[in-house]
Design a protein around this motif. Sequence first.
Motif, PDB file in Angstrom:
ATOM      1  N   GLY A  52       0.815  -1.215   0.000  1.00 40.72           N
ATOM      2  CA  GLY A  52       0.000   0.000   0.000  1.00 40.72           C
ATOM      3  C   GLY A  52       0.844   1.258   0.000  1.00 40.72           C
ATOM      4  O   GLY A  52       0.538   2.230  -0.690  1.00 40.72           O
ATOM      5  N   VAL A  53       1.954   1.236   0.762  1.00 42.07           N
ATOM      6  CA  VAL A  53       2.826   2.410   0.839  1.00 42.07           C
ATOM      7  C   VAL A  53       3.547   2.613  -0.487  1.00 42.07           C
ATOM      8  O   VAL A  53       3.709   3.741  -0.957  1.00 42.07           O
ATOM      9  CB  VAL A  53       3.823   2.246   2.011  1.00 42.07           C
ATOM     10  N   LYS A  54       3.995   1.524  -1.097  1.00 46.52           N
ATOM     11  CA  LYS A  54       4.751   1.634  -2.350  1.00 46.52           C
ATOM     12  C   LYS A  54       3.901   2.180  -3.496  1.00 46.52           C
ATOM     13  O   LYS A  54       4.417   2.836  -4.395  1.00 46.52           O
ATOM     14  CB  LYS A  54       5.329   0.271  -2.729  1.00 46.52           C
ATOM     15  N   VAL A  55       2.611   1.889  -3.491  1.00 42.83           N
ATOM     16  CA  VAL A  55       1.762   2.357  -4.582  1.00 42.83           C
ATOM     17  C   VAL A  55       1.358   3.818  -4.403  1.00 42.83           C
ATOM     18  O   VAL A  55       0.888   4.457  -5.354  1.00 42.83           O
ATOM     19  CB  VAL A  55       0.504   1.460  -4.701  1.00 42.83           C
ATOM     20  N   GLU A  56       1.574   4.369  -3.207  1.00 42.07           N
ATOM     21  CA  GLU A  56       1.150   5.743  -2.933  1.00 42.07           C
ATOM     22  C   GLU A  56       1.860   6.771  -3.805  1.00 42.07           C
ATOM     23  O   GLU A  56       1.229   7.676  -4.340  1.00 42.07           O
ATOM     24  CB  GLU A  56       1.394   6.082  -1.461  1.00 42.07           C
ATOM     25  N   VAL A 179       3.566  11.240   1.980  1.00 45.36           N
ATOM     26  CA  VAL A 179       3.789  10.076   1.127  1.00 45.36           C
ATOM     27  C   VAL A 179       5.250   9.624   1.219  1.00 45.36           C
ATOM     28  O   VAL A 179       5.544   8.434   1.380  1.00 45.36           O
ATOM     29  CB  VAL A 179       3.404  10.396  -0.324  1.00 45.36           C
ATOM     30  N   VAL A 180       6.172  10.565   1.118  1.00 45.00           N
ATOM     31  CA  VAL A 180       7.599  10.235   1.197  1.00 45.00           C
ATOM     32  C   VAL A 180       7.956   9.718   2.588  1.00 45.00           C
ATOM     33  O   VAL A 180       8.714   8.748   2.733  1.00 45.00           O
ATOM     34  CB  VAL A 180       8.453  11.472   0.829  1.00 45.00           C
ATOM     35  N   GLU A 181       7.397  10.344   3.618  1.00 43.46           N
ATOM     36  CA  GLU A 181       7.681   9.929   4.995  1.00 43.46           C
ATOM     37  C   GLU A 181       7.259   8.493   5.237  1.00 43.46           C
ATOM     38  O   GLU A 181       8.004   7.694   5.825  1.00 43.46           O
ATOM     39  CB  GLU A 181       6.952  10.870   5.955  1.00 43.46           C
ATOM     40  N   LEU A 258      -4.335   6.760  -2.227  1.00 45.31           N
ATOM     41  CA  LEU A 258      -3.567   7.433  -1.183  1.00 45.31           C
ATOM     42  C   LEU A 258      -4.081   7.023   0.198  1.00 45.31           C
ATOM     43  O   LEU A 258      -5.256   6.682   0.356  1.00 45.31           O
ATOM     44  CB  LEU A 258      -3.669   8.950  -1.333  1.00 45.31           C
ATOM     45  N   ALA A 259      -3.201   7.075   1.175  1.00 47.12           N
ATOM     46  CA  ALA A 259      -3.615   6.795   2.549  1.00 47.12           C
ATOM     47  C   ALA A 259      -4.316   8.023   3.129  1.00 47.12           C
ATOM     48  O   ALA A 259      -4.204   9.130   2.600  1.00 47.12           O
ATOM     49  CB  ALA A 259      -2.391   6.437   3.402  1.00 47.12           C
TER      50      ALA A 259
END
Length: 483
Positions: A52-56, A179-181, A258-259
């Motif tokens: 999930g984080v990688k696709v953000e 997103v980067v964090e 996005l989260a």
Amino acid sequence: MNDRIDDLIDEMAEDAAEDISSPVSGVNEAIGAGASFLATANHWRARRLRRGVKVELPAYLMVQLSWFMAFGLQMVLFPYLITGQQHLHMDGLALGLANMALSAPSVIFLLIGGVVAERADGKRLLIILHFLAAAPALLLALAVSRGQLSYPAMIIYGITIGTVGAFMMPARDSIVNEVVERRMRVGSGVTLQLGVTLATMAQFLAQIGGLILGGYADKRTQMPDWMGGFGIGPIPAEDLLMMQGLTLACGAGFALWLAKGRQVRSSGKGIKSALSDIAEGFHAVRSDGKLWAMTALMFGVGIFVIGAFLVVLPIVNRDIYGFGSDGIRDMFVTFWMGAFVSSVVLSIFKRIKRQGRLLLIAQFLGSTSILAMMWHIPHFAFLCIVFIWGLAAGISIAMSRSIVQDAAPKEKLARVLSIYQLGFMAGAPFGAAVMGALVDLFGPYRIAIVPAGGMTILILWMVFFTPVWNMKGSAWVEHHEKE
């Protein structure tokens, strides 16, 4: 990093199984099985979280692409519908008033947009704003297709898009930080500087695509023989407007990946609380030397650079080289292509030590390159200068955004970004008016010394009286501290 996370989870499960024992037969086996099941569940959850984080970041870049592709189309279609012979065919004053309707809401609502971006869920806000921006483009497409286009409709369109843009800008620009964090937490090597550079690249690339596509609205363009010699256009304006609206709607779809964003809880509500939050944002900018310097620089860029870009270059294009809309298209595409190229080069370097120094050198070279226009130079040389200007702009935009994103307090990030953008957007209309008066007074040749001289003075002030020239990028500092 990802392997270390998995190993740590497995070790925790094994330790749990080994440390717990029972004299009752079969209980040890049951505890071991339970611990193994827990490890498997945690392992699966960790993998799902990482996916999930990688696709953000790709999703965020697609959101960026969708907005600025539509923005590039709008840069061509908005004046074309107002002044084009096939549509409203109105004069320069009408176009100026319509452009004011398009830009004024951004200046008026930008600071409020920063407050809203911090208090609201960024993901949900982006979805809503993309749909709100898509609606007027689709309604305008319907009006054009039915032959019902009117000047009041263009004014309403401008006010609506300008207002949505005022809320979109801080919401979209502040999310890249989160997103980067999150990506760095799962072991990614993406730095904030690289994330901002990638977002800037997506912006430039999308604008170029939108500008090129919008240029096919009024005539057929023949491709050169080496590209096959095929022709494109003319594409009906209603089809391009439909494309603009659907592109914006796609941005809402990409935002679903996005989260949920970081939300700042405020103790108060209403106008008074919002004004208090804005005042806190101004205090944060004023109390930090880097933030204050960046905001002042953007105000100067709005006056001298954007004023010259919007007024001086089109006058040079018309009065010296005798070109019309095709010349303006070539200018815009050349400029943004230069910005895209410099962004691609910057993306190679994840950690730049002297971001401020690189920014000021690029600004100086870009601003002084316009001095060559004081003499009658061939058109290809003129476009080369515009390209150099674009190279400098790409570096300037990426580095200044990185500096502001890095220096701003995280709980006030959207407010600080809105103030930073306000410096730029407030300077641009003033600069356009000043440059318009000066170019009529001095002519298209001698006017070049005004933006070059103004930016040189501002850059010298930045070098000697602000911390920007000697500052070090945080990503570079953190990397070398670890070593």
